[in-house]
Design a protein around this motif. Structure first.
Motif, PDB file in Angstrom:
ATOM      1  N   SER A 154       0.835  -1.202   0.000  1.00 23.22           N
ATOM      2  CA  SER A 154       0.000   0.000   0.000  1.00 23.22           C
ATOM      3  C   SER A 154       0.872   1.255   0.000  1.00 23.22           C
ATOM      4  O   SER A 154       1.985   1.252   0.521  1.00 23.22           O
ATOM      5  CB  SER A 154      -0.919   0.017   1.225  1.00 23.22           C
ATOM      6  N   SER A 155       0.342   2.313  -0.576  1.00 22.59           N
ATOM      7  CA  SER A 155       1.048   3.591  -0.554  1.00 22.59           C
ATOM      8  C   SER A 155       0.688   4.352   0.712  1.00 22.59           C
ATOM      9  O   SER A 155      -0.459   4.339   1.171  1.00 22.59           O
ATOM     10  CB  SER A 155       0.680   4.420  -1.792  1.00 22.59           C
ATOM     11  N   VAL A 156       1.678   4.989   1.286  1.00 18.99           N
ATOM     12  CA  VAL A 156       1.498   5.777   2.509  1.00 18.99           C
ATOM     13  C   VAL A 156       2.049   7.179   2.254  1.00 18.99           C
ATOM     14  O   VAL A 156       3.191   7.337   1.815  1.00 18.99           O
ATOM     15  CB  VAL A 156       2.217   5.146   3.721  1.00 18.99           C
ATOM     16  N   THR A 157       1.228   8.181   2.542  1.00 18.95           N
ATOM     17  CA  THR A 157       1.632   9.578   2.377  1.00 18.95           C
ATOM     18  C   THR A 157       1.458  10.298   3.709  1.00 18.95           C
ATOM     19  O   THR A 157       0.463  10.089   4.405  1.00 18.95           O
ATOM     20  CB  THR A 157       0.768  10.280   1.311  1.00 18.95           C
ATOM     21  N   LEU A 158       2.419  11.130   4.068  1.00 18.58           N
ATOM     22  CA  LEU A 158       2.348  11.905   5.307  1.00 18.58           C
ATOM     23  C   LEU A 158       2.342  13.392   4.965  1.00 18.58           C
ATOM     24  O   LEU A 158       3.192  13.851   4.195  1.00 18.58           O
ATOM     25  CB  LEU A 158       3.518  11.549   6.218  1.00 18.58           C
ATOM     26  N   LEU A 159       1.397  14.124   5.535  1.00 21.61           N
ATOM     27  CA  LEU A 159       1.324  15.580   5.373  1.00 21.61           C
ATOM     28  C   LEU A 159       1.865  16.263   6.619  1.00 21.61           C
ATOM     29  O   LEU A 159       1.490  15.908   7.748  1.00 21.61           O
ATOM     30  CB  LEU A 159      -0.115  16.050   5.163  1.00 21.61           C
ATOM     31  N   GLU A 160       2.718  17.248   6.434  1.00 21.13           N
ATOM     32  CA  GLU A 160       3.215  18.088   7.533  1.00 21.13           C
ATOM     33  C   GLU A 160       3.141  19.540   7.089  1.00 21.13           C
ATOM     34  O   GLU A 160       3.742  19.909   6.083  1.00 21.13           O
ATOM     35  CB  GLU A 160       4.644  17.701   7.899  1.00 21.13           C
ATOM     36  N   LYS A 161       2.391  20.348   7.820  1.00 21.56           N
ATOM     37  CA  LYS A 161       2.163  21.730   7.382  1.00 21.56           C
ATOM     38  C   LYS A 161       3.413  22.599   7.480  1.00 21.56           C
ATOM     39  O   LYS A 161       3.525  23.612   6.784  1.00 21.56           O
ATOM     40  CB  LYS A 161       1.023  22.364   8.187  1.00 21.56           C
ATOM     41  N   GLU A 162       4.361  22.237   8.347  1.00 18.99           N
ATOM     42  CA  GLU A 162       5.602  22.994   8.453  1.00 18.99           C
ATOM     43  C   GLU A 162       6.597  22.537   7.380  1.00 18.99           C
ATOM     44  O   GLU A 162       6.378  21.534   6.706  1.00 18.99           O
ATOM     45  CB  GLU A 162       6.205  22.833   9.849  1.00 18.99           C
TER      46      GLU A 162
END
Length: 419
Positions: A31-39
């Motif tokens: 599976s693909s995993v994506t992480l969002l970080e606003k900084e």
């Protein structure tokens, strides 16, 4: 952000988000995993402003899962640092009594340590001087040899490198905006994307994200700001951390003395109510509506919770520079005001508030279903617990993916646990 679809979307690039992303990739290798970080980089809030203390697990009620996660997290994170060659000082920690009133609490900590399988040594006032010559105590103290010091920013950077090697896509400078239209739709500051499953580890904003998915109905984040005074390296030579006996009903451990890797010393923290989520200082991040809502909840807590009123009153008196120095001087000899002229970078603790019970939530807490999962209260010692906590939460996510459409809220079964 080039990516438009992902199987798992993790919101938040602190240590909990990073370890959860790695755990999901381990469990779902295809599976693909994506992480969002606003900084612009990961770990710039609570994780990067962490005290750097690797806790042992004796503060928490006997045989609770929180105690188990702390104990196991201590072992696993120390091993991780050793394997990766990351800075780690096994300096230990003394918990000292400032008066006879602390002895009952010291005995309770000793009982919890035994029940939780955490090694503790009971030492006389004379014996503690062999470990830390400056330490002071009334009659006796506890020594925790497994408590250690690490470099939070270095650990976070190493986890980022692990995630990239594992094929996880990390999008920094990209903020979650709101739930989008359609199945799995998410709107971000870089445009829309479609996520098969959303994992919310957004810290100070976890309740906001959760409400987009129908969760956190009874909870809101209350931010608390902590300040430390910092010495120059060698200004107060310390061999170990020194902590007071905590008031176990409080969510905070009180002003303590932390030995840092570079030989400097931190004393603190304060525990004052912040007026908005990123109220680090000045008016950065100020939002009037947020300020009014948080102030209203804090006033409600003051009106209804006697323990919180007492804690707030204590902080008004002793949360000043002079008050912090005075409390530190009760723990060790040689605390000179001229050695602590500098304030360290403040941190914000994202503390969950129960709107129905009008109380602070002391335990880890999460909610979720077969479409999203929300880590609402990753309170201290979440940094220490991060690796086994990710394993535990990964199991809970898999249960929701294969179980009923909605599973109600849950906590980590640490009722009555100390902070």
């Amino acid at each position: 952000m080039a990516i438009q679809t992902t199987d798992f979307l993790v919101v938040g690039g602190g240590i909990v988000g990073l370890t959860l992303a790695l755990e999901l990739k381990r469990r779902h290798t295809d599976s693909s995993v994506t992480l969002l970080e606003k900084e612009l980089a990961c770990g710039l809030h609570a994780s990067g402003r962490n005290s750097g203390v690797l806790h042992a697990g004796f503060y928490y009620s006997a045989n609770s899962l929180k105690a188990q996660l702390t104990r196991d997290g201590n072992t696993q994170l120390a091993a991780y640092c050793t394997e990766r060659g990351l800075p780690l000082s096994r300096c230990g920690k003394l918990v000292v009594a400032t008066s006879a009133e602390d002895l009952e609490g010291l005995e309770e900590l000793q009982r919890r340590g035994v029940a939780n399988g955490v090694r503790l040594e009971a030492l006389s006032a004379a014996e503690i001087r062999r470990i830390e010559p400056r330490a002071r105590t009334h009659e006796w103290a506890l020594f925790s040899p497994s408590t250690a010091t690490l470099a939070p920013a270095v650990v976070v950077a190493s986890l980022v490198a692990d995630a990239l090697r594992a094929g996880i896509v990390i999008c920094t400078g990209v903020a979650y905006r709101k739930r989008g239209r359609g199945e799995g739709g998410v709107l971000t500051s870089a445009g829309p994307l479609a996520a098969g499953y959303v994992v919310n580890a957004a810290g100070l904003y976890a309740d906001r994200v959760a409400r987009d998915y129908g969760f956190s109905e009874r909870y809101r984040i209350l931010p608390f700001r902590g300040h430390y005074l910092v010495s120059e390296p060698g200004a107060l030579p310390m061999r170990t951390h020194v902590y007071p006996v905590p008031k176990l009903a409080n969510p905070f451990l009180g002003v303590h003395i932390t030995r840092r890797l570079d030989g400097s010393v931190k004393i603190g923290p304060t525990a004052t109510a912040a007026l908005w989520r990123e109220h680090y200082g000045g008016f950065g991040g100020f939002a009037l509506s947020e300020c009014l809502a948080i102030a209203g909840r804090e006033l409600a807590l003051l009106a209804r919770d006697r323990t919180f009123r007492r804690l707030a009153a204590e902080e008004l008196v002793s949360g000043t520079r002079q008050g912090i120095l005075r409390r530190a001087a009760a723990l060790v000899d040689g605390v000179r005001p001229d050695a602590f002229r500098q304030w360290g970078s403040p941190g914000i603790r994202a503390q969950l508030y129960d709107l129905r019970a009008h109380k602070l939530e002391m335990d880890f807490r999460y909610e979720g279903d077969d479409r999203s999962f929300h880590v609402l209260n990753a309170v201290s010692p979440a940094f220490t617990c991060a690796l086994p906590l990710a394993t535990y939460l990964g199991q809970r996510i898999d249960e929701r993916l294969s179980g009923p459409a909605r599973i109600e809220e849950a906590s980590l079964n640490a009722a009555g646990a100390a902070p």
